[in-house]
Motif scaffolding. Structure first.
Motif, PDB file in Angstrom:
ATOM      1  N   ASP A 174      10.046   6.561  16.719  1.00  0.00           N
ATOM      2  CA  ASP A 174       9.476   5.351  16.672  1.00  0.00           C
ATOM      3  C   ASP A 174       8.387   4.925  15.638  1.00  0.00           C
ATOM      4  O   ASP A 174       8.646   3.983  15.472  1.00  0.00           O
ATOM      5  N   LEU A 175       7.783   5.736  15.055  1.00  0.00           N
ATOM      6  CA  LEU A 175       6.602   5.658  14.159  1.00  0.00           C
ATOM      7  C   LEU A 175       7.249   5.855  12.527  1.00  0.00           C
ATOM      8  O   LEU A 175       7.318   4.721  12.077  1.00  0.00           O
ATOM      9  N   LYS A 176       8.164   5.896  12.353  1.00  0.00           N
ATOM     10  CA  LYS A 176       8.820   7.123  11.223  1.00  0.00           C
ATOM     11  C   LYS A 176       9.630   5.326  11.328  1.00  0.00           C
ATOM     12  O   LYS A 176      10.249   4.772  10.142  1.00  0.00           O
ATOM     13  N   ARG A 177      10.199   4.886  12.203  1.00  0.00           N
ATOM     14  CA  ARG A 177      10.929   3.668  12.130  1.00  0.00           C
ATOM     15  C   ARG A 177       9.904   2.977  11.767  1.00  0.00           C
ATOM     16  O   ARG A 177      10.628   1.676  10.250  1.00  0.00           O
ATOM     17  N   GLN A 178       8.884   2.377  11.888  1.00  0.00           N
ATOM     18  CA  GLN A 178       7.968   1.153  11.743  1.00  0.00           C
ATOM     19  C   GLN A 178       7.731   1.723  10.144  1.00  0.00           C
ATOM     20  O   GLN A 178       7.837   0.900   9.699  1.00  0.00           O
ATOM     21  N   LEU A 179       7.385   3.336  10.022  1.00  0.00           N
ATOM     22  CA  LEU A 179       6.826   3.000   8.622  1.00  0.00           C
ATOM     23  C   LEU A 179       7.895   2.669   7.261  1.00  0.00           C
ATOM     24  O   LEU A 179       7.900   2.285   6.170  1.00  0.00           O
ATOM     25  N   LEU A 180       9.451   3.233   7.964  1.00  0.00           N
ATOM     26  CA  LEU A 180      10.140   2.884   6.847  1.00  0.00           C
ATOM     27  C   LEU A 180      10.869   1.377   6.979  1.00  0.00           C
ATOM     28  O   LEU A 180      11.051   1.073   5.592  1.00  0.00           O
ATOM     29  N   ASP A 181      10.971   0.328   8.129  1.00  0.00           N
ATOM     30  CA  ASP A 181      10.849  -0.573   7.713  1.00  0.00           C
ATOM     31  C   ASP A 181       9.401  -1.597   7.212  1.00  0.00           C
ATOM     32  O   ASP A 181       9.396  -3.364   7.135  1.00  0.00           O
ATOM     33  N   SER A 182       8.355  -0.595   6.892  1.00  0.00           N
ATOM     34  CA  SER A 182       6.821  -1.477   6.425  1.00  0.00           C
ATOM     35  C   SER A 182       7.065  -2.167   5.276  1.00  0.00           C
ATOM     36  O   SER A 182       8.121  -2.066   4.684  1.00  0.00           O
ATOM     37  N   PRO A 183       6.349  -3.813   5.412  1.00  0.00           N
ATOM     38  CA  PRO A 183       6.853  -4.195   4.248  1.00  0.00           C
ATOM     39  C   PRO A 183       6.826  -3.777   2.713  1.00  0.00           C
ATOM     40  O   PRO A 183       6.244  -3.975   1.900  1.00  0.00           O
ATOM     41  N   ASP A 184       5.379  -2.733   2.823  1.00  0.00           N
ATOM     42  CA  ASP A 184       4.481  -2.449   1.916  1.00  0.00           C
ATOM     43  C   ASP A 184       4.937  -1.039   1.794  1.00  0.00           C
ATOM     44  O   ASP A 184       4.320   0.356   1.424  1.00  0.00           O
ATOM     45  N   ARG A 185       6.306  -0.615   1.834  1.00  0.00           N
ATOM     46  CA  ARG A 185       6.923   0.416   2.237  1.00  0.00           C
ATOM     47  C   ARG A 185       6.653   0.753   0.299  1.00  0.00           C
ATOM     48  O   ARG A 185       6.647   1.647   0.083  1.00  0.00           O
ATOM     49  N   ALA A 186       7.192  -0.110  -0.259  1.00  0.00           N
ATOM     50  CA  ALA A 186       7.083   0.131  -2.162  1.00  0.00           C
ATOM     51  C   ALA A 186       5.973   1.305  -2.310  1.00  0.00           C
ATOM     52  O   ALA A 186       5.844   1.874  -3.090  1.00  0.00           O
ATOM     53  N   TYR A 245      -0.514   7.482  19.567  1.00  0.00           N
ATOM     54  CA  TYR A 245       0.643   7.237  19.701  1.00  0.00           C
ATOM     55  C   TYR A 245       0.454   5.353  19.409  1.00  0.00           C
ATOM     56  O   TYR A 245       0.609   4.436  18.583  1.00  0.00           O
ATOM     57  N   GLN A 246       0.020   4.524  20.399  1.00  0.00           N
ATOM     58  CA  GLN A 246      -0.043   3.364  20.638  1.00  0.00           C
ATOM     59  C   GLN A 246      -1.378   2.484  19.710  1.00  0.00           C
ATOM     60  O   GLN A 246      -1.492   2.036  18.795  1.00  0.00           O
ATOM     61  N   VAL A 247      -1.928   3.774  19.840  1.00  0.00           N
ATOM     62  CA  VAL A 247      -3.100   3.137  18.639  1.00  0.00           C
ATOM     63  C   VAL A 247      -2.800   2.801  17.076  1.00  0.00           C
ATOM     64  O   VAL A 247      -3.243   2.137  16.593  1.00  0.00           O
ATOM     65  N   ILE A 248      -1.979   3.798  16.906  1.00  0.00           N
ATOM     66  CA  ILE A 248      -2.286   4.724  15.395  1.00  0.00           C
ATOM     67  C   ILE A 248      -1.151   3.048  15.068  1.00  0.00           C
ATOM     68  O   ILE A 248      -1.255   2.344  13.848  1.00  0.00           O
ATOM     69  N   GLN A 249       0.154   2.746  15.999  1.00  0.00           N
ATOM     70  CA  GLN A 249       0.961   1.823  16.300  1.00  0.00           C
ATOM     71  C   GLN A 249       0.312   0.475  16.386  1.00  0.00           C
ATOM     72  O   GLN A 249       0.609  -0.537  15.137  1.00  0.00           O
ATOM     73  N   MET A 250      -0.697   0.786  16.919  1.00  0.00           N
ATOM     74  CA  MET A 250      -1.584  -1.253  16.708  1.00  0.00           C
ATOM     75  C   MET A 250      -2.072  -0.644  15.716  1.00  0.00           C
ATOM     76  O   MET A 250      -1.879  -2.468  15.193  1.00  0.00           O
ATOM     77  N   GLN A 251      -2.979  -0.416  15.036  1.00  0.00           N
ATOM     78  CA  GLN A 251      -3.954  -0.023  13.599  1.00  0.00           C
ATOM     79  C   GLN A 251      -2.619  -0.503  13.088  1.00  0.00           C
ATOM     80  O   GLN A 251      -3.638  -1.001  11.857  1.00  0.00           O
ATOM     81  N   LEU A 273      13.018  12.087   3.702  1.00  0.00           N
ATOM     82  CA  LEU A 273      13.264  12.410   4.826  1.00  0.00           C
ATOM     83  C   LEU A 273      13.052  11.675   6.312  1.00  0.00           C
ATOM     84  O   LEU A 273      13.712  12.399   7.470  1.00  0.00           O
ATOM     85  N   TRP A 274      12.089  11.167   5.983  1.00  0.00           N
ATOM     86  CA  TRP A 274      12.435  10.167   7.722  1.00  0.00           C
ATOM     87  C   TRP A 274      13.120   9.746   8.254  1.00  0.00           C
ATOM     88  O   TRP A 274      13.588   9.320   9.382  1.00  0.00           O
ATOM     89  N   GLU A 275      14.313   9.511   6.912  1.00  0.00           N
ATOM     90  CA  GLU A 275      15.481   8.322   6.739  1.00  0.00           C
ATOM     91  C   GLU A 275      16.194   9.282   7.564  1.00  0.00           C
ATOM     92  O   GLU A 275      17.389   9.449   8.441  1.00  0.00           O
TER      93      GLU A 275
END
Length: 563
Positions: A94-106, A24-30, A119-121
């Motif tokens: 934790d990763l879902k929160r990061q994805l939901l806050d992504s500037p590229d979410r749209a 997960y740490q690698v995925i979050q970093m990438q 679903l993640w929300e």
């Protein structure tokens, strides 16, 4: 992904928290370093593969336990799984929160679909580290219930059977045998009442405590979020339950009255409800292997996709259908996402239920197979009320093939299945209403919970007559329903799906091939849309809308009168 793996070849490495945390740490970093939406999408695909691998391990571990609840190695592996899962959930949230806050979410929503983000929300509101120990305890208590049910060793007519093995006697043509079988069944629950009551009490209070830690008033709202209900709420469910009372209960009372006439009885008792007429319930006219052969003929006749799919299930040994000592009761479908295959578990006991449960679980399996290549792990299965549309609808779409299993008794089976479907709707919503009242009042005593169930029976099952079954007269029926203990708020999903499945039946009576095509198209969509959207896409009326039950109730009434 494995192209043609056999069940015996399926393996899943047992993960450790340290190794998964590192992944997960690698995925979050990438993800943080990604510069474009395409790069972020690539990282999400890595995460998706990780989730599929972990889910394969979890489901294989759980399946092994259900296949032999008395195997200490399986029990130890399941305990480890249940202890690790909350920590894995924390990483995932934790990763879902990061994805939901992504500037590229749209942009990500355009490529992955908006449903995943909805679903993640929901998911991020159902977990905090403060409930980790509670989740472990919840799993242990749920497994304790499963073990208790599987431990039943009942002496009946000179043989020892488990609860599944008692079912042929419950459906016997001989009324005395049916009554004695029900006495035998409920004696087990009465002898273990303290354990059943205490288990449920601990589960209710535990879930209430979790909800309050997460900021909810009680477990009801948390339960809905855990079920990932993103486009309907408690008020919608209450409206639907009222519609069942107004439209279905009167028909159910009529059907019980007709049953009394067919059976030449003054009153239909609980032990009479399992049979439709004096001939008893039709049973399959062959054994396990014979049924598999007939099933292949059935699916081949229906559609090449269904035929090819079932052939694959048999060839790869993805079916465990025979009842045996130590095997957990019931039936379910699971999957191994890393291998892109489903698996069906059941307990054949020589009754008509074998065919119903088989068709039901094959509906789940077929949907998973059809949607296995959708772009997000979350789409492999829909939310549960949508999942049950696939299973219950296949029960109805196989109706025209029942001669293969029942011979000249096929029409009797069809009529029984139709009547059972109507009688099930009030029971299913009673279970749901019961759970709402229980979790709204978590401090109720076990006796008060039994009284609540009696109130539900008076509202939804007013025809019910338990005769001399003392335990059921005290409000104990609900305790044999695994969903109430292990999957709170799930059971209404069966009734919502049945409302849709009955609509498929009505349409199939008019144009079978078109309806079957619409059903397969719905399976293809998997979980890529919410419940309301999936129902609408299949040209069905949503159960929360006026008229969803009106046509099917009248169609059932006329069909059963015509026979």
């Amino acid at each position: 992904m494995q192209a043609s793996v056999d069940y015996t070849d399926i393996t899943a490495e047992t993960p450790t928290l340290s190794t998964v945390t590192a992944e997960y740490q690698v995925i979050q970093m990438q993800f943080n370093q990604a510069q474009t939406s395409e790069q972020r999408k690539s990282v999400i695909e890595q995460w998706d593969a990780l989730r599929r691998r972990l889910d394969t391990w979890k489901e294989l571990t759980r399946l092994h336990f259900h296949q032999d609840t008395q195997n200490p190695e399986y029990k130890t592996a399941l305990d480890y799984c249940n202890e690790l899962l909350p920590s894995l959930t924390a990483l995932e949230v934790d990763l879902k929160r990061q994805l939901l806050d992504s500037p590229d979410r749209a942009e990500l929503e355009k490529s992955l679909g908006r449903q995943a983000f909805l679903l993640w929300e929901a998911d991020i509101t159902t977990f905090e580290s403060t409930i980790t120990a509670d989740l472990v305890e919840e799993s242990k208590l749920s497994n304790e219930y499963t073990e208790l049910i599987a431990s039943a060793k009942l002496e009946f007519q000179g043989e020892q059977v488990n609860l599944s093995g008692l079912q042929p006697y419950v459906q016997s043509k001989d009324r005395d045998v049916r009554q004695q079988a029900e006495h035998c069944r409920w004696q087990f629950f009465e002898q273990n009442q303290d354990r059943f009551d205490q288990l449920f009490d601990r589960l209710v209070k535990l879930r209430d405590r979790m909800a309050k830690k997460l900021g909810y008033e009680n477990y009801i709202a948390l339960g809905y979020r855990r079920m990932r209900r993103v486009d309907y709420d408690q008020s919608d469910v209450e409206y639907y339950r009222d519609q069942v009372v107004q439209q279905v209960v009167p028909l159910a009372i009529e059907l019980i009255g007709q049953q009394a006439q067919r059976l030449n009885l003054d009153s239909v008792y609980f032990w009479d409800e399992s049979i439709f007429d004096a001939e008893g319930s039709p049973a399959p006219i062959g054994d396990h292997d014979w049924m598999l052969e007939r099933a292949q003929e059935m699916f081949d006749a229906m559609n090449p996709s269904l035929g090819g799919f079932f052939r694959m299930m048999v060839e790869r040994h993805l079916l465990d259908l025979q009842n045996r000592p130590g095997k957990a009761g019931g039936g379910f479908c699971t999957s191994f996402p890393s291998y892109d295959i489903p698996y069906v578990f059941a307990n054949f006991n020589g009754t008509k239920n074998d065919v119903q449960v088989f068709a039901h679980e094959m509906g789940h399996a077929f949907q998973m197979w059809r949607s296995r290549h959708l772009p997000v792990f979350d789409y492999l299965w829909p939310t549960l009320e949508s999942c049950e549309i696939h299973s219950m609808s296949l029960e109805f779409l196989t109706r025209w093939q029942m001669e293969k299993f029942f011979g000249d008794q096929a029409e009797r089976f069809r009529r029984q299945h139709l009547a059972w479907s109507i009688l099930f709707l009030p029971y299913g919503v009673a279970v749901d209403h019961f759970q709402h009242l229980v979790y709204a009042n978590p401090q109720a005593t076990p006796q008060e919970r039994h009284q609540i169930w009696q109130q539900m029976e008076a509202r939804y099952l007013p025809w019910r007559n338990y005769g001399d079954l003392k335990y059921l007269n005290k409000g104990g029926l609900w305790q044999d329903k695994q969903h109430i203990y292990c999957s709170p708020f799930y059971y209404i999903d069966y009734t919502l799906a049945l409302c849709c499945a009955l609509q498929f039946w009505v349409k199939a009576e008019e144009d079978y091939q078109k309806t079957l095509a619409e059903y397969i198209a719905l399976c293809d969509r998997g979980g890529s849309a919410s419940f309301r959207e999936l129902v609408r896409s299949a040209n069905l009326i949503c159960p929360f809308e006026p008229g969803a039950l009106t046509q099917v109730v009248e169609k059932v009434r006329s069909s059963l009168k015509a026979g």
